[in-house]
Design a protein around this motif. Structure first.
Motif, mmCIF file in Angstrom:
data_model
loop_
_atom_site.group_PDB
_atom_site.id
_atom_site.type_symbol
_atom_site.label_atom_id
_atom_site.label_comp_id
_atom_site.label_asym_id
_atom_site.label_seq_id
_atom_site.Cartn_x
_atom_site.Cartn_y
_atom_site.Cartn_z
ATOM 1 N N MET A 1 36.813 47.064 55.903
ATOM 2 C CA MET A 1 36.808 48.761 55.530
ATOM 3 C C MET A 1 37.962 49.504 56.541
ATOM 4 O O MET A 1 38.950 50.289 56.300
ATOM 5 C CB MET A 1 35.611 49.482 55.409
ATOM 6 N N LEU A 2 37.721 49.303 57.863
ATOM 7 C CA LEU A 2 38.624 49.777 59.019
ATOM 8 C C LEU A 2 39.969 49.330 58.689
ATOM 9 O O LEU A 2 40.748 50.136 59.227
ATOM 10 C CB LEU A 2 37.808 49.304 60.224
ATOM 11 N N HIS A 3 40.285 48.051 58.604
ATOM 12 C CA HIS A 3 41.648 47.920 58.360
ATOM 13 C C HIS A 3 42.406 48.341 57.134
ATOM 14 O O HIS A 3 43.608 48.601 57.188
ATOM 15 C CB HIS A 3 41.863 46.266 57.948
ATOM 16 N N VAL A 4 41.751 49.195 56.244
ATOM 17 C CA VAL A 4 42.516 49.889 55.135
ATOM 18 C C VAL A 4 42.756 51.046 55.566
ATOM 19 O O VAL A 4 43.921 51.472 55.368
ATOM 20 C CB VAL A 4 41.166 50.197 53.946
ATOM 21 N N LEU A 5 42.171 51.826 56.439
ATOM 22 C CA LEU A 5 42.219 52.954 57.243
ATOM 23 C C LEU A 5 43.520 52.818 58.327
ATOM 24 O O LEU A 5 44.295 53.495 58.180
ATOM 25 C CB LEU A 5 41.156 53.464 58.201
ATOM 26 N N GLU A 6 43.457 51.569 58.942
ATOM 27 C CA GLU A 6 44.530 51.212 59.882
ATOM 28 C C GLU A 6 45.769 50.874 59.133
ATOM 29 O O GLU A 6 46.938 51.253 59.552
ATOM 30 C CB GLU A 6 44.301 50.037 60.581
ATOM 31 N N HIS A 7 45.795 50.284 58.081
ATOM 32 C CA HIS A 7 46.933 50.087 57.230
ATOM 33 C C HIS A 7 47.656 51.321 56.724
ATOM 34 O O HIS A 7 48.707 51.431 56.712
ATOM 35 C CB HIS A 7 46.883 49.052 56.170
ATOM 36 N N ALA A 8 46.948 52.046 56.237
ATOM 37 C CA ALA A 8 47.060 53.425 55.722
ATOM 38 C C ALA A 8 47.885 54.250 56.508
ATOM 39 O O ALA A 8 48.741 54.826 56.384
ATOM 40 C CB ALA A 8 46.039 54.230 54.881
ATOM 41 N N PHE A 178 42.162 48.816 45.979
ATOM 42 C CA PHE A 178 42.313 47.413 46.095
ATOM 43 C C PHE A 178 41.247 46.715 46.993
ATOM 44 O O PHE A 178 41.040 45.601 46.365
ATOM 45 C CB PHE A 178 43.787 47.348 46.923
ATOM 46 N N TYR A 179 40.768 47.364 47.912
ATOM 47 C CA TYR A 179 39.482 46.909 48.752
ATOM 48 C C TYR A 179 38.329 46.491 47.894
ATOM 49 O O TYR A 179 37.876 45.406 47.929
ATOM 50 C CB TYR A 179 39.369 47.873 49.760
ATOM 51 N N PHE A 180 38.020 47.382 46.962
ATOM 52 C CA PHE A 180 36.887 47.413 46.004
ATOM 53 C C PHE A 180 37.060 46.382 44.694
ATOM 54 O O PHE A 180 36.165 45.635 44.237
ATOM 55 C CB PHE A 180 36.184 48.738 45.600
ATOM 56 N N ILE A 181 38.381 46.318 44.315
ATOM 57 C CA ILE A 181 38.516 45.541 43.094
ATOM 58 C C ILE A 181 38.703 44.281 43.713
ATOM 59 O O ILE A 181 38.324 43.335 43.087
ATOM 60 C CB ILE A 181 39.822 46.148 42.548
ATOM 61 N N GLY A 182 39.495 44.038 44.709
ATOM 62 C CA GLY A 182 39.689 42.798 45.099
ATOM 63 C C GLY A 182 40.882 42.227 44.774
ATOM 64 O O GLY A 182 41.260 42.047 43.644
ATOM 65 N N SER A 212 50.780 46.311 46.265
ATOM 66 C CA SER A 212 51.091 45.916 44.860
ATOM 67 C C SER A 212 52.188 45.037 44.875
ATOM 68 O O SER A 212 52.190 43.943 44.449
ATOM 69 C CB SER A 212 51.166 47.097 43.916
ATOM 70 N N SER A 213 52.940 45.251 45.771
ATOM 71 C CA SER A 213 54.160 44.600 45.934
ATOM 72 C C SER A 213 53.949 43.252 46.844
ATOM 73 O O SER A 213 54.407 42.197 46.348
ATOM 74 C CB SER A 213 55.376 45.172 46.541
ATOM 75 N N ILE A 214 52.909 43.451 47.605
ATOM 76 C CA ILE A 214 52.564 42.037 48.374
ATOM 77 C C ILE A 214 51.612 41.084 47.338
ATOM 78 O O ILE A 214 52.107 39.845 47.568
ATOM 79 C CB ILE A 214 51.362 42.563 49.468
ATOM 80 N N ILE A 215 50.863 41.530 46.567
ATOM 81 C CA ILE A 215 50.080 40.824 45.506
ATOM 82 C C ILE A 215 51.060 40.025 44.563
ATOM 83 O O ILE A 215 51.236 38.888 44.405
ATOM 84 C CB ILE A 215 49.313 41.609 44.627
ATOM 85 N N LEU A 216 52.099 40.796 44.186
ATOM 86 C CA LEU A 216 52.962 40.332 43.262
ATOM 87 C C LEU A 216 53.987 39.128 43.853
ATOM 88 O O LEU A 216 54.335 38.240 43.440
ATOM 89 C CB LEU A 216 53.992 41.328 42.633
#
Length: 279
Positions: A1-8, A178-182, A212-216
């Protein structure tokens, strides 16, 4: 969860730096820029598409902000949006499919420029009228020359911070989504629905987040999606630029039209390329 905050936070900070530098420079050459965009409307979508190719998500935010302030045409805005690729460029360059970057950038440049040019051509009279009204927007800068640098610095800093806060909130919200959907669930779903993949990729690309661009791009590298599907997802993937447009509630209907146009165009080109190259 923390990495989501850091990335944002990191993504938003990058946007802040880019917006600050760009707007500080623009504050001194604003009159010249307005004059060029007014007299060379036919070429501005080409410049927009070329700038959009720069793999930096802050570019689309800057383009949206310039459009909101009526400093660029709607065609130029769409050219920037369609040409944007965000982190996809870096991921592809670091993979065994690094040569894909060349046709990807060329395709996005051609689609971006031609689409922007057609839009500006269709509504040329309206664009010309808007540009003429905005040529006068810089006249007040001639007062207090001695304080010009400080005034520009403070104004740019204030505006950049507003952009940072807005982008950070949006980044955080979609990062958590993205974190919760996976990511794995999204990848599996795309692989199982091959012929729907350009539509699904367009839906994923429409999510205003770098993930989204990373996933694609990662899906393309492992062979999960075709080049056409990758194009569909990355054409609409204008990073946070699209969501930043909706900051101005007064132009909500117009922004919806821009989004729908981008979505349909991305999907059509995705399917066309898939039909030529295969799904």
């Amino acid at each position: 969860m923390l990495h989501v905050l850091e990335h944002a936070f990191i993504d938003s900070l990058n946007v802040f730096i880019l917006v600050f530098v760009l707007y500080f420079i623009l504050s001194f050459i604003e009159k010249y820029i307005n004059k060029q965009l007014n007299s060379n409307n036919k070429l501005s979508p080409l410049f927009g598409a070329m700038i959009g190719l720069v793999p930096q998500c802050g570019i689309s935010v800057c383009a949206s902000d310039l459009y909101i302030k009526r400093k660029i045409t709607i065609g130029t805005l769409i050219s920037v949006f369609l040409a944007c690729s965000d982190e996809a460029i870096f991921i592809l360059l670091a993979s065994e499919k690094f040569l894909t970057v060349i046709p990807l950038l060329l395709t996005k440049l051609i689609i971006g420029f031609s689409s922007g040019f057609i839009i500006d051509f269709i509504i040329a009279q309206k664009i010309k009228k808007t540009a003429e009204e905005n040529v006068e927007c810089c006249h007040h800068h001639h007062h207090k020359k001695e304080n010009k640098i400080l005034d520009n610095l403070l104004h740019t800093l204030s505006h950049s911070f507003e952009v940072f806060v807005y982008v950070f909130v949006v980044n955080l919200l979609f990062g958590l989504l993205f974190y919760f959907i996976g990511e794995n669930n999204i990848i599996l779903f795309l692989e199982r629905n091959k012929y729907l993949s350009p539509l699904l990729a367009t839906l994923i690309g429409a999510i205003p987040n770098c993930a989204s661009s990373i996933i694609l791009s990662e899906l393309y590298i492992i062979g999960g999606i075709s080049f056409g599907t990758l194009i569909a997802g990355l054409l609409i993937n204008a990073g946070l630029g699209m969501i930043y447009l909706f900051k101005e509630k007064a132009n909500f209907k117009n922004n919806i039209k821009i989004f729908i146009f981008m979505f349909i165009l991305s999907m059509i080109f995705g399917y066309v390329i898939c039909l030529i190259n295969g799904f």
